[in-house]
Scaffold this active site. Structure first.
Site, PDB file in Angstrom:
ATOM      1  N   GLU A 161       0.815  -6.147   0.546  1.00 45.33           N
ATOM      2  CA  GLU A 161       1.054  -7.443  -0.101  1.00 45.33           C
ATOM      3  C   GLU A 161       2.326  -8.150   0.372  1.00 45.33           C
ATOM      4  O   GLU A 161       3.167  -8.551  -0.437  1.00 45.33           O
ATOM      5  CB  GLU A 161       1.074  -7.279  -1.625  1.00 45.33           C
ATOM      6  N   GLU A 367      -7.329  -2.690  -2.761  1.00 39.98           N
ATOM      7  CA  GLU A 367      -7.060  -2.703  -4.214  1.00 39.98           C
ATOM      8  C   GLU A 367      -7.977  -3.694  -4.890  1.00 39.98           C
ATOM      9  O   GLU A 367      -8.361  -4.701  -4.286  1.00 39.98           O
ATOM     10  CB  GLU A 367      -5.609  -3.117  -4.533  1.00 39.98           C
TER      11      GLU A 367
END
Ligand code: BGP
Length: 466
Positions: A161, A367
């Site tokens: 991320e 995820e």
């Protein structure tokens, strides 16, 4: 009839070192930025977490019982290099060797994230990603990983991320703005640039050192919707899509800066400075797949001029927007989790389709998942029907996307096991495996398979038909 999931699809789940391992200063591990930053009020610190460091055998046995084909975890930089550079901590190497071997024993593919929000504290002191040397720090760390684990690890993820680090890192304390910075926007995007170059160099090195291995980025990608069909809202959605999503993938895949972002930065004199060789590094790097996290979509409208210029951005879920570019609005078609995150399975399909159209690379979900309060019953059960519903709906949309033509490598929702949430500590749980501890009371640390774990086992056994 929908297309079936490919054979060898990586059904598994994810964790990250600082959230799951505990033993945060044990066996020579140095502190990371997570260990030295202030613990959010009312939440647990990171000393024990799920104590995966001591329970990994039991945890992996439970993953094997569910039939996992893959396990995505991160390697704590400071277990390997306590100071971030320099001396290697052999006990750190030993731990990850054991963890990897334990996975392989059950035929579980280890998918390794190299960097998941845990900059070594020693490097933080030297300016972290702000320091141009950070590129070499990361590449050195990557080369140690490839050298020690590359004979068994075939799937690598660079930076978890990065887009969230850039957008909200300064707010949540994972990206530091040096004191005295005058142009904060430039500083943030300079750090972002260092990460992009570090990632590019690590990808090139991986292909050199490990020709059989596969490597990709792991940003958080989710489509941004325009609030209405008003053309100005569509422009706003394009702006936020560029800033939030495409900047990262255009660079990872094509080695180019997204033009919308570049021109927005230019307006504020905030375009990053290139060091010699950066451009080549970016052009030479080619990911083998795109890893990405997906939780929910965002919806935006044209900024009506009410947003003050704030280069530090906002909250990950409810950001206010960026002056002149877009403002965030609530999507009235979507429900929310107990923790206020919008739920959008169809947006998952839309996101996958869009990514495939833009980049034509296989995709790996690194995820996705539902954070909720779970209750352990007296007879040792966790009835998390809500999580089953969430995951089932999202799996169904992956199948729709495959049917649309997208190439999908696997699904690794968050999280394999309960761990410390980035904002909410232990009370917000995501795992298939329940860990018996509370926020501050460490309990028994006993593991229990939740109802979602039993359900996931059937999903995996039927390769997604269930
Ligand atoms: C992602 C992070 C994970 C994880 C997850 C859930 O952004 O990569 O580390 O924490 O979000 O978020 P939270 O823990 O805030 O609910």
């Amino acid at each position: 009839k929908l297309a079936s999931f490919p054979e060898n699809f990586f059904w598994g789940a994810s964790t990250s070192a600082y959230q799951v391992e505990g033993a945060n200063l044990e066996d020579g591990k140095g502190p990371s930025c997570q260990d030295v930053k202030e613990v959010p009020e009312g939440t647990s610190d990171l000393t024990v977490c799920a104590d995966h460091y001591h329970h990994y055998k039991e945890d992996i046995a439970l993953m094997a019982e569910m039939g996992f084909k893959s396990y995505r975890f991160s390697i704590a930089w400071t277990r390997i290099l306590p100071e971030g550079t320099g001396e290697i901590n052999q006990k750190g190497i030993d731990f990850y060797n054991d963890l990897i071997n334990e996975c392989l024993k059950y035929g579980i593919e280890p998918i390794v994230t190299m960097f998941h929000f845990d900059m070594p504290a020693a490097l933080d002191k030297r300016g972290s990603w702000s320091n141009p040397d950070s590129v070499e720090w990361f590449v050195n760390f990557a080369s140690i990983l490839f050298q020690n684990f590359g004979d068994r690890v075939k799937y690598w993820l660079t930076i978890n991320e990065q887009n969230m680090l850039t957008l909200v890192g300064p707010v949540i304390g994972t990206l530091t703005i040096p004191e005295g910075t005058t142009n904060v926007l430039k500083e943030i995007y300079q750090q972002n640039h260092h990460m992009l170059v570090a990632q590019a160099k690590a990808m090139v090195l991986c292909h050199e050192m490990l020709p059989e291995a596969k490597i990709g980025p792991a940003p958080n990608i989710s489509l941004v919707y325009p609030a209405t069909c008003k053309p100005e809202d569509v422009i706003a959605a394009q702006n936020f899509n560029a800033i939030r999503n495409w900047l990262y993938l255009d660079m990872a895949v094509y080695g180019i800066y997204n033009a919308i972002v570049w021109n927005w930065l230019k307006k504020y004199d905030a375009t990053p400075t290139f060091a010699p060789g950066d451009e080549d590094a970016m052009k030479n790097a080619h990911p083998d797949f795109i890893g990405f996290n997906y939780y929910n979509t965002a919806t935006v409208a044209a900024d009506d001029g009410s947003i003050p210029f704030d280069p530090i951005g906002g909250d990950q879920q409810n950001s206010n927007g960026i002056a002149g570019m877009y403002k965030s609005v609530r999507n009235e078609y979507l429900g929310k989790t107990e923790f206020g995150w919008e739920i959008d399975p169809v947006g998952f399909r839309a996101t996958i389709r869009e990514m495939y159209s833009r980049y034509h690379l296989p995709m790996l979900v690194t995820e996705n998942g539902l954070g909720a309060y779970d209750t352990l019953t007296e007879d040792g059960k966790i009835h998390d029907q809500y999580r089953i519903k969430y995951l089932q709906d999202h799996i169904h949309q992956i199948q729709e996307a495959i049917n649309d033509g997208a190439e999908m490598l696997g699904y690794n929702p968050w999280s394999a096991i309960d761990l410390i949430s980035t904002h909410e500590g232990m009370k917000k749980r995501y795992g298939f495996i329940y860990v018996d501890r509370d926020e501050f009371d460490l309990g028994t640390l006993k593991r229990y398979l939740k109802d979602s774990g039993y359900w996931y086992k059937k999903v995996i056994a039927s390769n997604g038909a269930d």
